[in-house]
Design a protein around this motif. Structure first.
Motif, short mmCIF file in Angstrom:
data_model
loop_
_atom_site.label_atom_id
_atom_site.label_comp_id
_atom_site.label_asym_id
_atom_site.label_seq_id
_atom_site.Cartn_x
_atom_site.Cartn_y
_atom_site.Cartn_z
N ARG A 357 -10.11 -2.68 3.26
CA ARG A 357 -9.78 -3.24 2.16
C ARG A 357 -11.27 -3.65 1.54
O ARG A 357 -11.65 -3.53 0.30
CB ARG A 357 -8.88 -4.12 2.07
N LYS A 385 -4.54 3.62 9.31
CA LYS A 385 -4.69 4.76 8.31
C LYS A 385 -3.87 4.86 7.19
O LYS A 385 -4.05 5.12 6.14
CB LYS A 385 -5.00 6.06 9.09
N GLN A 386 -2.57 5.05 7.97
CA GLN A 386 -1.33 5.10 7.07
C GLN A 386 -1.33 4.07 6.09
O GLN A 386 -1.02 4.24 4.92
CB GLN A 386 -0.04 5.11 8.03
N GLN A 387 -1.50 2.62 6.57
CA GLN A 387 -1.46 1.76 5.51
C GLN A 387 -2.42 1.77 4.39
O GLN A 387 -2.11 1.40 3.17
CB GLN A 387 -1.50 0.38 6.24
N GLU A 389 -3.78 4.34 3.37
CA GLU A 389 -3.51 5.74 2.28
C GLU A 389 -2.42 4.93 1.41
O GLU A 389 -2.36 5.58 0.36
CB GLU A 389 -3.03 6.73 3.09
N GLN A 390 -1.32 4.23 1.81
CA GLN A 390 -0.31 3.71 1.04
C GLN A 390 -0.87 2.73 -0.11
O GLN A 390 -0.25 2.72 -1.29
CB GLN A 390 0.49 2.86 1.80
N GLU A 391 -2.04 2.29 0.25
CA GLU A 391 -2.59 1.34 -0.76
C GLU A 391 -3.78 1.99 -1.66
O GLU A 391 -4.50 1.42 -2.39
CB GLU A 391 -3.41 0.13 0.03
N GLY A 392 -3.85 3.36 -1.33
CA GLY A 392 -4.70 4.37 -2.19
C GLY A 392 -6.16 4.05 -1.87
O GLY A 392 -7.25 4.47 -2.53
N ASP A 394 -7.94 5.32 0.65
CA ASP A 394 -8.66 6.84 1.11
C ASP A 394 -9.36 7.38 -0.21
O ASP A 394 -10.17 8.00 -0.20
CB ASP A 394 -7.49 7.69 1.84
N LYS A 395 -8.32 7.42 -1.19
CA LYS A 395 -8.88 8.03 -2.68
C LYS A 395 -10.19 7.23 -3.13
O LYS A 395 -11.13 7.87 -3.69
CB LYS A 395 -7.77 8.02 -3.57
#
Lengths: 467, 210
Positions: A357, A385-387, A389-392, A394-395
């Motif tokens: 973050r 990684k999953q968390q 990606e849920q928070e965006g 990765d983008k």
């Protein structure tokens, strides 16, 4: 019994027997296992016809050798593949709980232990890995061991050891903007040196430490070994307990309440005596950057590369001269003028959700500099990684030009394909800047996630504590 | 484990502080699932001019003539003389395995990193702490005297130099006993099975969530 340190309490709760010379047999509650330091231990066990003492105490995962891209194709390097397959087959044969490479729970052993609640306050935690000190953030006695000791714990659930001395590192006050647990760790190492904690277990205390999240505390305890201390630890409090509640391996129901009551006793008593005490003022700590080939070769980002000629100790001077040659740096150069080629955000030091973050907040809406050949983000686990990606997150990273990878140790030690080429310079959130650590001839500068992300955007180090 | 009693060995000097276990045995060799065969890759990045990978024929690689252990006068050395904080960094036991496989039986330094120090004793390798001034004197003597040897006597906890100087050193009684007799720690611990079981029962009754 008089006032006890946290270390005294943890130690005393695990002494099975004591030899005349002070060597004690210490009981081990949790044994984390990875593919690199365990095959010879399993082999030794087999050759001697011994069994695992307590299979349920072990949690295994492959992290050092796993690829961070193209995982569906398996591991290309046949030697690395054999090592991971050997872990798989040993765990299958002995009935050990293992998170395999494509399990979402897979990740760096020091990230997944706490994430699963497999690390709990009051435990003794060992792993054939020096960064096991990480788990001390949970008021556990956690330290790295060699492979012979891995085998010893497998066969006996115990270790032979002598009690260390106790050091308290007290940090008081509020951290400035852009200053993190990583900077505290590097500032402590800069102060006491990489051998300053040799022979000690370090307890981190003070208002600054109490205000850190569990992620920050793990970063700090992780780096205790870089100060020479096998174990780092922090008292249990609400932050610790809140983090653990509901985790898969954590106790539930009545057992949870009973555990919490015990965990609340895991702090140093008022008046407890330490063999050494170091005090730091949080307000004086600036973002740190290492300039050499040992974590103690560190300065604040607004400083300059030191001049070996000004060093009076001959061994230190020669070490600094050699380090500057290796790093390709000139004495007295401002740190912010050092240009970088690559960026690595990851490792058991800084690959948790809070780290990602913080790095994403810096990278958001920007792009990596033209001179940065590669900036990679390697989450600490599949769940991190999953968390993210849920928070965006990765983008944000991908838009900014970073590569978003699969979890593992990756370029912290470059056992897999993620590595520096000779002469390449890297801003890295990992823990070691030794010669060749991130690849032969590679040049590593240790920094926080914010500092690494900011360096990726600017192409050189920048001071994230100023606007 | 090999016993360690007496050693009369050639000394090689490695004059740099903070030698880490990544330097002693680089990571690419840690992919091995064996505990032997690491000697030819000890100090690989300093020792060879080309990059080493597992499976290479090391006898065909180009040695770095500037690396001290490659000098003819230090061939066959069994005692490594080193500086502060030797063996820092990673817990890899491959580091003592590599040093032992190379031919070293003892390492003398002012200080060692804790995990490395511990790992040495499990492998018949004796790490000896001496004051920095004494280590400094030994560095000078080694460099000035080709063929410089030291006699290490673990029973007496002494090192004898050719000029007659005797250096005493400390070693924990239990570690000394194991090393002198080549004892297997696990076998010793398993003599206390009943105590471990009794402790475990009490411990788990007090903390049933474990």
């Amino acid at each position: 019994m008089g006032a006890q340190t946290l270390y005294d309490k943890l130690w005393n709760a695990h002494v099975v027997r004591q030899e005349a010379d002070g060597t004690a047999l210490i009981y081990i509650d949790r044994h984390l296992v990875h593919e690199v330091t365990s095959p010879q231990a399993f082999e030794g066990l087999k050759l001697a016809g011994r069994k695992l003492w307590r299979t349920a105490s072990i949690l295994a995962v492959a992290d050092h050798n796993v690829p961070t891209t193209g995982r569906a194709q398996g591991i290309a390097d046949p030697i690395a593949r054999l090592q991971v397959e050997t872990l798989d087959s040993n765990c299958a044969e002995y009935g050990v709980n293992e998170f395999k490479m494509n399990d979402v729970r897979q990740g760096i052993v020091h990230v997944i232990g706490p994430e699963q609640g497999a690390t709990l306050p009051g435990m003794t935690v060992v792993c054939g890995d020096s960064h096991t000190s990480t788990h001390g953030a949970f008021a556990a006695l956690a330290f790295g061991i060699g492979t012979s000791e891995v085998e010893h714990v497998m066969a006996t659930q115990c270790l032979l050891m002598k009690k260390s001395k106790a050091m308290q590192v007290v940090v008081e006050g509020a951290l400035g903007k852009g200053v993190t647990a990583k900077d505290i760790a590097l500032a402590v190492i800069g102060r006491i040196g990489t051998a300053g904690g040799t022979g000690y277990a370090i307890e981190f205390a003070g208002s600054t430490i109490r205000s850190l999240s569990m992620e920050g505390r793990m970063t700090l305890c992780n780096m205790a070994i870089e100060a020479g201390a096998r174990a780092g630890m922090i008292a249990a409090d609400d932050t610790t307990i809140d983090y653990l509640k509901g985790r898969p391996f954590a106790p539930q129901g009545a057992a949870w309440d009973q555990a919490v009551a015990y965990w609340r006793t895991l702090h140093s008593d008022d008046g407890a005596q330490f063999d050494a005490t170091i005090k730091l003022d949080a307000a004086q700590i600036k973002p740190q950057v290492t300039w050499g080939t040992s974590p103690e070769m560190v300065v604040a980002v607004d400083g300059r590369v030191p001049d070996p000629a000004a060093m009076s100790d001959a061994v230190k001077r020669e070490g600094a001269e050699r380090a500057l040659r290796y790093m390709g740096l000139a004495a007295n150069m401002p740190i912010t003028e050092i240009k970088i080629d690559k960026v690595f955000i990851g490792s058991c030091t800084n690959a948790r959700i809070e780290d990602l973050r913080a790095a994403a907040a810096v990278a958001k809406g920007k792009h990596i500099a033209a001179n940065v050949k590669l900036a990679m983000v390697v989450p600490g686990s599949g769940l991190v990684k999953q968390q993210a990606e849920q928070e965006g997150l990765d983008k944000i990273f991908v838009t900014a030009g970073f590569e978003w990878r699969d979890p593992g140790c990756s370029m912290c030690l470059a056992m897999n394909d993620d590595r520096l080429s000779p002469g390449e310079r890297c801003a890295s959130t990992s823990n070691r800047n030794f010669e060749g650590r991130q690849g032969p001839g590679g040049r590593t500068h240790l920094v926080s996630p914010e500092m690494a992300a900011a360096a990726a955007i600017a192409g050189h180090f920048v001071d994230v504590s100023v606007d | 484990m090999n016993k360690f009693t007496l050693l009369n060995g050639l000394v090689a000097p490695l004059d740099r502080a903070n030698v880490d276990t990544d330097a002693i045995i680089p990571k690419q060799f840690l992919k091995s699932i064996k505990r032997s065969g690491f000697g030819p890759n000890a100090f690989d990045e300093w020792r060879y001019l080309d990059h080493g990978e597992p499976g290479m024929d090391n006898s065909k690689r180009i040695l770095n003539p500037d690396f001290v252990l490659n000098q003819p006068r230090y061939q066959g050395a069994q005692i490594l003389l080193a500086r502060e904080n030797f063996g820092c960094g990673s817990s890899r036991e491959h580091a003592p395995w590599a040093l032992e496989d190379y031919g070293f039986r003892a390492i003398i330094a002012p200080s060692f990193a804790d995990i490395f120090f511990n790992n040495c004793f499990k492998n018949g390798l004796l790490p000896i702490r001496l004051d920095a001034e004494k280590v400094d004197a030994l560095f000078k003597a080694v460099e000035a005297t080709p063929g410089y040897r030291l006699k290490v006597d673990l029973e007496r906890q002494s090192i004898s130099a050719p000029d007659g100087t005797v250096y005493k050193f400390e070693v924990e009684a239990f570690r000394k006993h194991c090393l002198l007799n080549g004892l297997d720690d696990i076998g010793l611990t398993l003599q206390h099975v009943d105590e471990i079981k009794a402790f475990e029962a009490k411990h788990r009754a007090a903390q049933p969530w474990l």
